[in-house]
Motif scaffolding. Sequence first.
Motif, PDB file in Angstrom:
ATOM      1  N   LEU A   1       0.829  -1.216   0.000  1.00  0.00           N
ATOM      2  CA  LEU A   1       0.000   0.000   0.000  1.00  0.00           C
ATOM      3  C   LEU A   1       0.860   1.260   0.000  1.00  0.00           C
ATOM      4  O   LEU A   1       0.580   2.213  -0.735  1.00  0.00           O
ATOM      5  CB  LEU A   1      -0.931  -0.005   1.214  1.00  0.00           C
ATOM      6  N   LEU A   2       1.907   1.277   0.835  1.00  0.00           N
ATOM      7  CA  LEU A   2       2.793   2.437   0.883  1.00  0.00           C
ATOM      8  C   LEU A   2       3.534   2.622  -0.439  1.00  0.00           C
ATOM      9  O   LEU A   2       3.713   3.755  -0.913  1.00  0.00           O
ATOM     10  CB  LEU A   2       3.793   2.294   2.027  1.00  0.00           C
ATOM     11  N   PHE A   3       3.962   1.513  -1.033  1.00  0.00           N
ATOM     12  CA  PHE A   3       4.673   1.584  -2.312  1.00  0.00           C
ATOM     13  C   PHE A   3       3.765   2.158  -3.399  1.00  0.00           C
ATOM     14  O   PHE A   3       4.167   3.062  -4.148  1.00  0.00           O
ATOM     15  CB  PHE A   3       5.162   0.191  -2.701  1.00  0.00           C
ATOM     16  N   ILE A   4       2.528   1.661  -3.466  1.00  0.00           N
ATOM     17  CA  ILE A   4       1.585   2.156  -4.480  1.00  0.00           C
ATOM     18  C   ILE A   4       1.257   3.628  -4.228  1.00  0.00           C
ATOM     19  O   ILE A   4       1.202   4.443  -5.153  1.00  0.00           O
ATOM     20  CB  ILE A   4       0.308   1.301  -4.488  1.00  0.00           C
ATOM     21  N   GLY A   5       1.051   3.977  -2.952  1.00  0.00           N
ATOM     22  CA  GLY A   5       0.730   5.369  -2.632  1.00  0.00           C
ATOM     23  C   GLY A   5       1.858   6.319  -2.991  1.00  0.00           C
ATOM     24  O   GLY A   5       1.627   7.392  -3.548  1.00  0.00           O
TER      25      GLY A   5
ATOM     26  N   ILE B   1       4.196  10.402  -6.740  1.00  0.00           N
ATOM     27  CA  ILE B   1       5.260  10.863  -7.643  1.00  0.00           C
ATOM     28  C   ILE B   1       4.723  11.063  -9.056  1.00  0.00           C
ATOM     29  O   ILE B   1       5.013  12.077  -9.715  1.00  0.00           O
ATOM     30  CB  ILE B   1       6.429   9.855  -7.638  1.00  0.00           C
ATOM     31  N   MET B   2       3.901  10.126  -9.531  1.00  0.00           N
ATOM     32  CA  MET B   2       3.361  10.236 -10.890  1.00  0.00           C
ATOM     33  C   MET B   2       2.419  11.431 -11.023  1.00  0.00           C
ATOM     34  O   MET B   2       2.454  12.162 -12.023  1.00  0.00           O
ATOM     35  CB  MET B   2       2.644   8.944 -11.276  1.00  0.00           C
ATOM     36  N   ASN B   3       1.587  11.643 -10.007  1.00  0.00           N
ATOM     37  CA  ASN B   3       0.674  12.791 -10.058  1.00  0.00           C
ATOM     38  C   ASN B   3       1.440  14.109 -10.017  1.00  0.00           C
ATOM     39  O   ASN B   3       1.057  15.078 -10.684  1.00  0.00           O
ATOM     40  CB  ASN B   3      -0.315  12.727  -8.891  1.00  0.00           C
TER      41      ASN B   3
ATOM     42  N   SER C   1       3.959  18.753 -15.664  1.00  0.00           N
ATOM     43  CA  SER C   1       4.228  18.438 -17.085  1.00  0.00           C
ATOM     44  C   SER C   1       5.680  18.021 -17.295  1.00  0.00           C
ATOM     45  O   SER C   1       6.371  18.539 -18.179  1.00  0.00           O
ATOM     46  CB  SER C   1       3.876  19.641 -17.975  1.00  0.00           C
ATOM     47  N   MET C   2       6.131  17.070 -16.482  1.00  0.00           N
ATOM     48  CA  MET C   2       7.515  16.635 -16.558  1.00  0.00           C
ATOM     49  C   MET C   2       7.854  16.019 -17.918  1.00  0.00           C
ATOM     50  O   MET C   2       8.947  16.215 -18.456  1.00  0.00           O
ATOM     51  CB  MET C   2       7.811  15.629 -15.435  1.00  0.00           C
ATOM     52  N   GLU C   3       6.896  15.281 -18.487  1.00  0.00           N
ATOM     53  CA  GLU C   3       7.170  14.627 -19.766  1.00  0.00           C
ATOM     54  C   GLU C   3       7.443  15.649 -20.864  1.00  0.00           C
ATOM     55  O   GLU C   3       8.400  15.510 -21.638  1.00  0.00           O
ATOM     56  CB  GLU C   3       5.998  13.727 -20.167  1.00  0.00           C
TER      57      GLU C   3
END
Length: 205
Positions: free
Chosen positions: A105-109, A114-116, A122-124
């Motif tokens: 759960l912590l890993f997914i969170g 980070i992705m959000n 707009s890092m990409e």
Amino acid sequence: MTTPVYIRIKQSINTDHLSTIRLGDIARITGSRRYETVLPNMVVHKVKADDQNIVVIDGFMIIEQVLSKFPQVEVELLGPTQCVVHIEKHKKQPSLLLISGIWVLLFIGAAMAIMNFHYDVSMESVQQKLHFMLTGEEKEHPLWIQVPYSLGLGIGMILFFNHWFQKRFNEEPSPMEVEIFNYQQDLDRYVAVKENKVEKQDADH
């Protein structure tokens, strides 16, 4: 003639359930050699079955007990005026399945956070523009920038928290350890005020 004895109370200690707490367990004592050997063995509290997880031993209680046995002693308290005793009752071994579930759960969170964040800034598109500025070519996935950036992000987090599993890189505490220490300090101060029986008795009178 009174003999000075200096007692420095520890801010908090951990003890087992139904144990006997002696003065030497909760304080450091210095002064006359005669009392340096006697006072550490003096019982200040016996953990009872009805005691909860925390017991506060007040410095005033210690002075009373010392003077009742050694009236000729002049007690000087140094440092904190209360010791918070954390009673460790029988603990069950944590389930491996529960630990694994919390870890996932912590890993997914953390991954979602980070992705959000990268999506919000707009890092990409930034990496695509950086690739165009350096090479003059447009590319949807500039892996030569994205892969080192991803690796650097993970390495940076490891260095920031100063831990790799149980291994520490240097003596400096990590920000997480500092925050936990500050939280424990605030918790002990709060408990020392709210659970202090001597203070409650003075308030009642």
